[in-house]
Each structure stands twice: as C-alpha cells, then as structure tokens.
Design an enzyme around this catalytic site. Structure first.
Site, mmCIF file in Angstrom:
data_model
loop_
_atom_site.group_PDB
_atom_site.id
_atom_site.type_symbol
_atom_site.label_atom_id
_atom_site.label_comp_id
_atom_site.label_asym_id
_atom_site.label_seq_id
_atom_site.Cartn_x
_atom_site.Cartn_y
_atom_site.Cartn_z
ATOM 1 N N ARG A 1 86.117 4.714 53.579
ATOM 2 C CA ARG A 1 84.868 5.104 53.183
ATOM 3 C C ARG A 1 83.902 3.912 52.285
ATOM 4 O O ARG A 1 84.670 3.234 51.442
ATOM 5 C CB ARG A 1 84.956 6.436 52.504
ATOM 6 C CG ARG A 1 85.404 7.672 53.418
ATOM 7 C CD ARG A 1 84.443 7.914 54.286
ATOM 8 N NE ARG A 1 84.748 9.076 55.176
ATOM 9 C CZ ARG A 1 85.244 9.248 56.305
ATOM 10 N NH1 ARG A 1 85.596 7.878 57.048
ATOM 11 N NH2 ARG A 1 85.455 10.200 56.880
ATOM 12 N N GLU B 1 74.541 5.804 54.998
ATOM 13 C CA GLU B 1 74.494 5.634 56.506
ATOM 14 C C GLU B 1 73.381 6.129 57.246
ATOM 15 O O GLU B 1 73.264 7.393 56.985
ATOM 16 C CB GLU B 1 75.941 5.934 56.905
ATOM 17 C CG GLU B 1 77.189 5.031 56.304
ATOM 18 C CD GLU B 1 78.515 5.439 57.247
ATOM 19 O OE1 GLU B 1 78.507 6.094 58.124
ATOM 20 O OE2 GLU B 1 79.292 4.590 56.771
ATOM 21 N N HIS C 1 79.614 1.790 61.570
ATOM 22 C CA HIS C 1 80.583 2.849 61.392
ATOM 23 C C HIS C 1 80.994 2.985 62.762
ATOM 24 O O HIS C 1 80.834 4.068 63.451
ATOM 25 C CB HIS C 1 80.036 3.948 60.804
ATOM 26 C CG HIS C 1 81.133 5.097 60.510
ATOM 27 N ND1 HIS C 1 80.962 5.841 59.304
ATOM 28 C CD2 HIS C 1 82.231 5.125 60.857
ATOM 29 C CE1 HIS C 1 81.989 6.653 59.260
ATOM 30 N NE2 HIS C 1 82.803 6.194 59.826
#
Length: 330
Positions: free
Chosen positions: A242, A271, A290
C-alpha cells in the site's frame, strides 16, 4: 435447510453453471448495484435480509460500486461469512464488519500475477533490454553484460500469499531470500526469516527489497528515513503493498541523495496519482497504475477460490484464507 449465499447478480452469471446449488444445499441471493437483495423474486432492503455467506466479487470494483457494496453489507441484518476479492484489508469497512461478528476470507488470487509483475520489473532493471534494442536498430554487434538474479539477495517484507509467491520464484533462480514477517517462522524457499525488529540489520544485505505487507499501524511508513540509512545505494525497492507503507518524502530524498538505486511503485496514498506528483517525472522511479494484480489468470483464480470455499462452507469444512479477527480489531 439451505444455506444462503449472496452474490452480485452479474458475478452469478459467471459461475452459476459451475455449481450444483441443489447438491450443495445452497440458495443464491443476488444483489444489485443499488444495494438491494433479490429474494424469491422480490427486491429487499439489506436490513431485511440475513445471509450465511456473502461474496464481494471483483466485478463490484470493476463496475465501480464498491462503496455502495460496502454500505449494503454493513446494513445487512446479518452475515456469517464475507469473502472478498481484496488481499489487503486495510479499508475501514473490514474492521467495521469484523466488529459485527462477521468472519472474513481475503484473497490469494492476486499472488501469481503480482509475483510476475515484480519479476518483470526486476528483469527490466537487471537486463539492458533498451540498450539491446538500440544496438539492434543501429546494427551494432556488441556484448551487453547483465546482472544475474542468482547473484542477488531479496528482502521480502510481508509473507502472505504474495510474499510467498515472490520468494518461491526468487529461490528458483538461485537467489538468497530474506523475509520479514509479523511472526517469524521457518518456511520453504526462505533462507532467513525475521521479525520487524531485525529489519534494519537485514537491509544492508538486500539488492532487491519488496514491500508486500499488510497496511496497519505497525507498517504505516515502515520505509522511513531510518530505513533508507541502511539500504544499499544501488538497491531496488518495489512496493506492491500500500502507498502508506512508504514515507514518500523520505523515499525521494533517498533517491536524490543516492542512498537507494531505484524505486518501482504500483501503489500510492492517492489513486489515481495526481498529475503534479513528482514521481511521474523522477528519473529513478518507475510507476504503474495499481496494476500488478491484473494478470490474465487473476479473474479465474478469484472465481476458483470462491467456488472452492463455497463447497467447503456447504460441507462444514475450514475455509481457505480465513482471517484472524484480532489482526483487524487490535
């Protein structure tokens, strides 16, 4: 009596033909994007429904109604077991639902894809592929030396399904594997396993550092200024955990001051990453959106894991990837 299994209506279309609901004695209860359950042809509010098992399919995220699905689950009268497509359970929803007494199974389906992503990034840094392509374009016949993985030491921080998949592949190349995990235990494919108290001692040995740990109060900003005082100046850092596991200002300083060789980042605090973020243009940063989980086999593994667990649940067997509630509630 049949056990009730709640599943997003579009996800049910993907797997219905692979399950004999009558044989397993389960009843499907589809739910909609609007957060309503479909029971015996009726649309019911979550407060009026009790389910034995709820599957948070990846389609809930893909079709962009994950917050609504979280709220639906929290409003449901009762859920005995919730299985999620998420590997990490740092979202506040999971702590809330666990506090209601719901058991949670997380996902190991991403492990293979994320491990392959990590290796793709390492190979790109170790092998002069761009130079080789340029020499081909220039018709230049010249040797291009490269670093061997067999001569590298990996430090993998976090040893769930993702960390295990990475260690297994690193060991296959003959690399030395060091692991940091909450409870240090010997494991296959691992040369040395330690707790976080040994992290600073292990960092100077590592050529490749992979952050694959859960995000919690113990790991938040784990990679801080002190962390980078111990890294090799040519070490490669890869974050597939993370964003908040990293102190981002400390990372940028470490790169600028040549305390670290390069960083590969797939996860961030915010994000999508804002266009003004310095990471986009930093010469020692490779970033992706991601996407490390997005392998061609991940969706099939998500579905397979759900189907295997449903069969276990129906037979009263222990579920795979059952999470210790204490890890969420402490």
């Amino acid at each position: 009596m049949k056990k009730t299994v709640a599943i997003y209506e579009n996800a049910l279309d993907h797997i219905k033909g692979r399950v004999d609901a009558d044989q397993l004695k389960i009843q499907w209860i589809p739910y909609t994007k609007e957060g309503m359950y479909l029971v015996d042809g009726k649309r019911l509010n979550p407060q009026d429904v009790r389910v034995d098992y709820l599957w948070l399919s990846p389609l809930v995220s893909i079709e962009k109604f994950l917050p609504e699905a979280f709220e639906m689950a929290l409003q449901t009268a009762s859920i005995k077991v919730l299985q999620t497509f998420n590997a990490g359970l740092d979202h506040p929803f999971y702590k809330k639902i666990a506090a209601l007494g719901t058991m949670i199974c997380n996902s190991s389906a991403q492990g293979v894809a994320i491990a392959e992503y990590v290796f793709a990034q390492v190979f790109y840094r170790f092998h002069p592929i761009a130079l080789q392509r340029q020499q081909q374009a220039d018709r230049l016949w010249r040797n291009t030396p490269f670093r061997e993985l067999s001569q590298s030491t990996w430090l993998i921080i976090g040893f769930g399904p993702i960390g295990q998949a990475i260690a297994r592949r690193a060991k296959a190349f003959g690399a030395k594997t060091l692991v940091v995990r909450r409870r240090p235990q010997t494991a296959e494919h691992v040369d040395h396993c330690a707790s976080t108290s040994e992290l600073l001692e292990l960092l100077p040995q590592a050529d490749i550092i992979v952050l694959a740990c859960a995000l919690n109060e113990r790991t938040r900003q784990l990679a801080n200024r002190q962390f980078y005082t111990r890294t090799k100046p040519d070490a490669l850092l890869i974050n597939v955990a993370r964003g908040a596991v990293i102190d981002h200002q400390a990372l940028l300083e470490a790169l600028d001051q040549e305390k670290l060789g390069h960083a590969v980042l797939d996860v961030f605090d915010t994000e999508p990453l804002p266009p003004t973020d310095r990471y986009w243009s930093h010469p020692k940063v490779s970033l992706t959106s991601h996407t490390s989980f997005a392998g061609s086999g991940t969706m099939a593994r998500w579905n397979d894991l759900f189907l295997a667990n449903i069969e276990r649940f129906a037979k009263g067997e222990r579920l795979e990837n059952l999470v210790d509630p204490a890890s969420l509630l402490d």
